[in-house]
Scaffold this active site. Structure first.
Site, mmCIF file in Angstrom:
data_model
loop_
_atom_site.group_PDB
_atom_site.id
_atom_site.type_symbol
_atom_site.label_atom_id
_atom_site.label_comp_id
_atom_site.label_asym_id
_atom_site.label_seq_id
_atom_site.Cartn_x
_atom_site.Cartn_y
_atom_site.Cartn_z
ATOM 1 N N LYS A 56 -40.082 50.996 63.108
ATOM 2 C CA LYS A 56 -39.586 52.083 63.956
ATOM 3 C C LYS A 56 -40.762 52.975 64.326
ATOM 4 O O LYS A 56 -41.110 53.937 63.637
ATOM 5 C CB LYS A 56 -38.514 52.883 63.205
ATOM 6 C CG LYS A 56 -37.643 53.725 64.130
ATOM 7 C CD LYS A 56 -36.788 52.852 65.018
ATOM 8 C CE LYS A 56 -35.938 53.685 65.973
ATOM 9 N NZ LYS A 56 -35.221 52.847 66.926
ATOM 10 N N SER A 87 -31.959 50.236 70.133
ATOM 11 C CA SER A 87 -31.704 51.401 69.290
ATOM 12 C C SER A 87 -30.351 52.006 69.651
ATOM 13 O O SER A 87 -29.322 51.358 69.484
ATOM 14 C CB SER A 87 -32.854 52.403 69.441
ATOM 15 O OG SER A 87 -33.027 53.132 68.257
#
Length: 627
Positions: free
Chosen positions: A212, A416
């Site tokens: 991430k 996401s």
């Protein structure tokens, strides 16, 4: 002094010539001002009346070339522009965007329309839009090509995105001063940690997922090994699609595109630096023609236009409007289409962004229309607020629970928070080059206490609890607040994993392995079970109709209802009217192109400004800037 009835009052003194002259001038100016004001008012009224009167549709020729001249970026939905600005500003201030679906619809309509004798690609104005959208347009061009109608591509210079569409043409022509600028895909960005250290900005990061990397530009001065690993993987996959497609269309040997790029300096030297000649010898183009020669070629092929000194061509917007006017009465049953494009935020957001309240309003329109039997949601988003993503997902699931088939079509990206939204659908469709996944969560909170202290500004006060005032941007983040945010991030990541596991029929442990913020292409995501099927938006719409058992249906795009004044001003602006005959594009693309080159430099700063969720927790994909 008094006067009787027989005594006349004293005579009034006569004004002088100068006073009379300037008085006349003043009265004339006042009269002229009133007349001009009334004339201006009448002209405005006349303009409004003429703008609102129904216009006679243009009668298209019996035979013509369909002209595709996309400008700016290919998008699923045009960004919102204030109608007052649209009316008053010049064309340079208008958004440089071309919606993909009307482009594809015009190509498919031209394939079967007997009036259309060929298709001309004028690509100088195209700035990009991602390979996923290019592939969808390219597939429509291939269908047109299969109808044995010719496609001719023209350009003064082909960028990588422009050339991808040009490669579908039967003939590609380039200006003598032009070139084919192929460079490959890259993902470079600016990193700001040293700058933030110099500014004494403390950037507090809370994340789950080693891949991430949204916040890396603010916490590092270089790309992490994990970010380098997974970015290289999907970039190489997409570049492999690009090169193999171009080589197949141009009948080039495998590896020809990479060879052209890798040896460009040597090959240019062999042709004296002539980029156009190099493109011709590399078989990337079919001919080198000047602007006048290109116009002559098109005039010979398609005839001369009756509406100016052009070849006999009709722009795709004009053509599609004509096709729609002649279409039979639409079917009663409908498949709804909602476009969700941009960053996901809470509240109401304009077109070009996804607001939780705005999206729910569109879902309500679907529920209020009894003729809508199925729904397709087109997602083109790298995510945003985790809270807003969950609000939208839960409402999608609620609509499904009421018996409405809901399918998701992924555009260039649905990662996401975009994937979070998609998890609420019956089926998830993606293109092979969609960027998706990035299942991960992070929190971010910059504080400026050290920056302020350097210039003599201090913060002090009292609070009723240890947490009171602990998350002010001008105070140091307390250890307790730090632990609270991290625990919240951990919980939301687990929630993300659990809902994906339930929706996809996977175990939470497997989703965690696939997650960690890692990005996948659509083709890989299907293999991993994150996507159901591969296909375009039109494929997804057909599948939705099949789910609802519809044979005869129309697609209704659900948009934000315009306020009366917006509708009125939009009509006045004439924004929906396209040119009858677009010219072969000139070098005007350079100005917006140069502007677009500055965008990557400012993108991280823009994204930082979007971290405005009061919960400070996001499901956002930094790397999902589709090439």
């Amino acid at each position: 002094m008094t006067y009787d009835d027989q005594t006349p009052p004293p005579a009034r003194k006569r004004r002088g010539f100068i006073r009379r002259f300037f008085g006349f001038i003043g009265r004339s100016i006042s009269w002229l001002r009133v007349v001009l004001g009334n004339l201006l008012f009448l002209l405005i009224v006349l303009f409004i009346v003429l703008a609102l009167l129904p216009k006679e549709p243009l009668v298209l020729p019996d035979e013509f070339a369909l002209t595709l001249a996309p400008t700016g970026y290919l998008v699923d939905e045009e960004s919102y522009v204030d109608p007052v600005n649209m009316l008053l500003s010049g064309s340079d201030d208008a958004p440089m965007e071309t919606p993909v679906r009307p482009l594809i619809q015009s190509i498919d309509a031209g394939r079967t329309d007997p009036r259309v004798s060929g298709l001309v690609l004028e690509l100088d104005g195209l700035l990009g839009g991602g390979i996923s959208k290019l592939e969808e347009v390219g597939a429509a061009l291939q269908r047109f090509k299969d109808s044995d109608k010719p496609i001719i591509a023209l350009g003064s210079l082909y960028t990588q995105e422009q050339y991808y569409l040009a490669s579908y043409a039967d003939e590609i022509y380039l200006d003598p001063m032009g070139s084919v600028l192929l460079t490959g895909y890259a993902n470079y960005r600016n990193y700001f940690k040293s700058a933030m250290d110099k500014l004494s900005v403390n950037f507090h990061v809370f994340r789950v997922g080693k891949y991430k990397d949204f916040i890396e530009p603010y916490t590092r001065d270089d790309m992490s090994p994990e970010s380098r690993e997974h970015n290289s993987e999907w970039l190489n996959q997409l570049w492999g699609v690009y090169t193999s497609r171009v080589e197949a269309l141009r009948q080039l040997p495998s590896g020809a595109v990479n060879d052209y790029i890798s040896n460009m300096d040597v090959q240019l030297a062999s042709v004296g630096g002539d980029s156009a000649q190099l493109a011709l010898e590399s078989q990337l183009i079919d001919g080198i023609l000047s602007h006048r020669e290109r116009q002559q070629l098109l005039t010979e092929r398609f005839g001369h236009s009756d509406y100016g000194d052009h070849y006999n061509g009709v722009g795709h917007r004009t053509f599609l409007a004509d096709v729609r006017r002649q279409s039979p009465k639409p079917a009663a049953d409908r498949v709804g289409l909602i476009v969700a494009s941009g960053t996901i935020s809470t509240g109401e957001q304009p077109e070009g962004s996804i607001g939780s309240d705005s999206f729910l309003q569109r879902l309500q329109q679907v529920q209020d229309d009894p003729n809508i039997k199925a729904l397709v949601i087109r997602i083109d988003s790298g995510g945003g607020s985790a809270y807003a993503s969950e609000v939208i997902r839960s409402e999608i699931a609620a609509l499904r629970a009421e018996g409405m088939p809901v399918l998701v079509s992924m555009g260039s990206m649905a990662a996401s928070g975009g994937y979070w939204m998609a998890a609420g659908a019956d089926e998830i469709w993606a293109t092979p080059t969609t960027l998706t996944g990035s299942i991960g969560v992070f929190g971010a909170l910059p504080t400026f206490e050290d920056s302020l202290e350097k210039i003599g500004i201090h913060v002090d006060g009292v609070g009723t609890t240890p947490l009171a005032g602990s998350m002010r941007l001008d105070r140091t983040l307390t250890p307790q607040a730090n632990r609270i945010i991290q625990q919240t991030v951990n919980h939301i990541y687990q929630q993300f994993i659990d809902l994906v596991a339930e929706a996809r029929g996977l175990t939470p442990e497997r989703v965690d392995q696939l997650g960690q913020g890692r990005v996948w292409t659509g083709a890989t995501a299907q293999e991993l079970g994150l996507v159901d099927r591969l296909g375009s938006l039109e494929d997804t719409l057909a599948a939705a109709a099949e789910h609802a058992e519809l044979d005869d249906y129309e697609v209704r795009q659900i948009t934000r209802p315009l306020a009366p004044y917006e509708q009125f001003l939009k009509q006045l602006s004439g924004s929906a009217v396209s040119a009858w005959m677009p010219r072969v594009s000139g070098p005007e693309w350079l100005t917006p192109k140069l502007k677009s080159q500055l965008a990557p430099l400012l993108e991280p700063l823009r994204m930082l400004s979007e971290l405005d969720d009061p919960r400070a927790v996001y499901a956002r994909c930094m790397e999902c800037l589709a090439p």
